[in-house]
Design a protein around this motif. Structure first.
Motif, mmCIF file in Angstrom:
data_model
loop_
_atom_site.group_PDB
_atom_site.id
_atom_site.type_symbol
_atom_site.label_atom_id
_atom_site.label_comp_id
_atom_site.label_asym_id
_atom_site.label_seq_id
_atom_site.Cartn_x
_atom_site.Cartn_y
_atom_site.Cartn_z
ATOM 1 N N THR A 1 -0.535 -3.359 0.102
ATOM 2 C CA THR A 1 -1.585 -2.621 -0.694
ATOM 3 C C THR A 1 -0.929 -1.540 -1.183
ATOM 4 O O THR A 1 -1.099 -1.022 -2.395
ATOM 5 C CB THR A 1 -2.923 -2.526 0.060
ATOM 6 O OG1 THR A 1 -3.130 -3.696 0.860
ATOM 7 C CG2 THR A 1 -3.818 -2.061 -0.739
ATOM 8 N N ALA A 2 -0.273 -0.621 -0.263
ATOM 9 C CA ALA A 2 0.458 0.503 -0.628
ATOM 10 C C ALA A 2 1.304 0.394 -1.555
ATOM 11 O O ALA A 2 1.445 1.393 -2.670
ATOM 12 C CB ALA A 2 1.163 1.083 0.589
ATOM 13 N N GLN A 3 2.188 -0.680 -1.612
ATOM 14 C CA GLN A 3 3.159 -0.878 -2.795
ATOM 15 C C GLN A 3 2.316 -1.180 -4.077
ATOM 16 O O GLN A 3 2.795 -0.314 -5.135
ATOM 17 C CB GLN A 3 3.900 -2.114 -2.466
ATOM 18 C CG GLN A 3 5.113 -1.822 -1.532
ATOM 19 C CD GLN A 3 5.653 -3.290 -0.978
ATOM 20 O OE1 GLN A 3 5.873 -4.242 -2.141
ATOM 21 N NE2 GLN A 3 5.913 -3.392 0.157
ATOM 22 N N ASP A 4 1.398 -1.831 -4.106
ATOM 23 C CA ASP A 4 0.535 -2.133 -5.372
ATOM 24 C C ASP A 4 0.027 -0.745 -5.834
ATOM 25 O O ASP A 4 -0.026 -0.378 -6.971
ATOM 26 C CB ASP A 4 -0.604 -2.896 -5.226
ATOM 27 C CG ASP A 4 -0.278 -4.394 -4.898
ATOM 28 O OD1 ASP A 4 0.940 -4.599 -5.259
ATOM 29 O OD2 ASP A 4 -0.991 -5.365 -4.573
ATOM 30 N N THR A 5 -0.501 0.052 -4.937
ATOM 31 C CA THR A 5 -1.052 1.305 -5.154
ATOM 32 C C THR A 5 -0.218 2.356 -5.871
ATOM 33 O O THR A 5 -0.117 3.122 -6.877
ATOM 34 C CB THR A 5 -1.818 2.083 -4.052
ATOM 35 O OG1 THR A 5 -2.775 1.262 -3.478
ATOM 36 C CG2 THR A 5 -2.648 3.345 -4.389
ATOM 37 N N TYR A 6 1.153 2.496 -5.279
ATOM 38 C CA TYR A 6 2.332 3.407 -5.661
ATOM 39 C C TYR A 6 2.751 3.026 -6.843
ATOM 40 O O TYR A 6 2.922 3.964 -7.772
ATOM 41 C CB TYR A 6 3.290 3.545 -4.672
ATOM 42 C CG TYR A 6 2.665 4.265 -3.344
ATOM 43 C CD1 TYR A 6 1.708 5.224 -3.123
ATOM 44 C CD2 TYR A 6 3.084 3.609 -2.220
ATOM 45 C CE1 TYR A 6 1.436 6.034 -2.039
ATOM 46 C CE2 TYR A 6 2.789 4.639 -0.851
ATOM 47 C CZ TYR A 6 1.876 5.396 -0.709
ATOM 48 O OH TYR A 6 1.458 6.191 0.168
ATOM 49 N N ALA A 7 2.830 1.487 -7.096
ATOM 50 C CA ALA A 7 3.596 1.087 -8.363
ATOM 51 C C ALA A 7 2.377 1.530 -9.507
ATOM 52 O O ALA A 7 2.906 1.791 -10.438
ATOM 53 C CB ALA A 7 3.609 -0.282 -8.336
ATOM 54 N N SER A 8 1.312 1.203 -9.148
ATOM 55 C CA SER A 8 0.162 1.739 -10.070
ATOM 56 C C SER A 8 -0.038 3.280 -10.561
ATOM 57 O O SER A 8 -0.016 3.518 -11.701
ATOM 58 C CB SER A 8 -1.340 1.236 -9.587
ATOM 59 O OG SER A 8 -2.328 1.821 -10.274
ATOM 60 N N ALA A 9 0.366 3.960 -9.424
ATOM 61 C CA ALA A 9 0.244 5.428 -9.777
ATOM 62 C C ALA A 9 1.513 5.767 -10.334
ATOM 63 O O ALA A 9 1.448 6.668 -11.491
ATOM 64 C CB ALA A 9 0.181 6.123 -8.510
ATOM 65 N N LEU A 10 2.481 5.114 -10.381
ATOM 66 C CA LEU A 10 3.748 5.378 -11.030
ATOM 67 C C LEU A 10 3.628 4.816 -12.841
ATOM 68 O O LEU A 10 4.370 5.650 -13.617
ATOM 69 C CB LEU A 10 4.930 4.967 -10.564
ATOM 70 C CG LEU A 10 5.666 5.423 -9.227
ATOM 71 C CD1 LEU A 10 6.557 4.351 -8.604
ATOM 72 C CD2 LEU A 10 6.090 6.670 -9.625
#
Lengths: 130, 117
Positions: A116-125
């Protein structure tokens, strides 16, 4: 809280659960370890988990099971004393096995959090990219 | 965290992103402590305070905080509901992605208004 707290928290959980799994593996491997009655029994490790102040979980310490263990009559055992007794560890196989399932599930849950963290950070980038 | 020269919409989106980010941290903490004896799960509700802040005309004035939950505890004094937490983690991740898209749309609107191609 820092920028990558999600991963730090999930990582702390993976670490604690790994320690717990290691301890359980050692306990289960030694569940049949017998000693002479003149010695201490094999002492199982019990990992004590504690919530960390800034989020996450850590190992507060490792408690050891009763060194007295259980004295069992087993005259055929080469370690048996004059009365035919040996000392077995004070470990409950059923409890250790159910803890193994709990530790495994906890570990898996935190692996899911890292995804989930990966998805969120990728989205924030992606912010500001158009 | 207020953005430089941000209008009310961007500030609202930014505050919501901060709220969701904190919520994800809190969910990760709850899941990490799913087996910790005596642990109390916490939750983040920023929506109601954000709605109130928007009504007051200043969407940037929202204090984000995690509050302990009062659901019944289990045998070891722990009240983490793993099913609830994983569902919330998924929902929060989707909301976050949706909001980043909204921020981008807002930015391209501003870019168009500024005359950039």
């Amino acid at each position: 809280m820092g920028a990558f707290d999600l991963l730090r928290i999930a990582g702390s959980s993976l670490g604690m659960h790994q320690t717990w799994l290691d301890a359980l593996a050692d306990n289960l491997a030694n569940v049949n370890t017998t000693r002479r009655t003149s010695e201490n029994a094999f002492q199982g490790q019990m990992v004590i988990a504690r919530a960390l102040p800034g989020g996450g979980v850590g190992v507060a310490g490792v408690a050891l099971s009763d060194p007295a263990g259980r004295v069992v009559n087993d005259p055929d055992n080469p370690l048996a004393d004059a009365d035919g007794n040996v000392r077995e560890p004070e470990l409950d196989l059923a409890s250790q096995m159910s803890q193994l399932v709990m530790a495994q599930r906890g570990f898996q849950a935190s692996v899911q959090v890292t995804k989930t963290a990966q998805d969120t950070y990728a989205s924030a980038l992606q912010i500001g990219k158009g | 965290m207020p953005l430089l020269g941000a209008d009310a919409v961007t500030t609202t989106l930014s505050t919501a992103l901060d709220g969701l980010s904190l919520r994800q941290d809190v969910i990760a903490d709850n899941i990490a402590n799913v087996d910790t004896p005596g642990f109390r799960a916490t939750s983040v509700d920023f929506e109601s305070s954000l709605a109130a802040a928007i009504r007051d005309g200043d969407p940037g004035r929202v204090t984000l905080s995690a509050t302990p939950t009062a659901t019944p505890v289990g045998a070891n004094g722990n009240n983490v509901d793993l099913r609830k937490e994983t569902m919330a983690a998924m929902q929060t991740a989707f909301q976050y992605q949706m909001l980043t898209r909204a921020v981008n749309d807002r930015m391209s609107l501003v870019r168009t208004a500024a005359g950039a191609s």
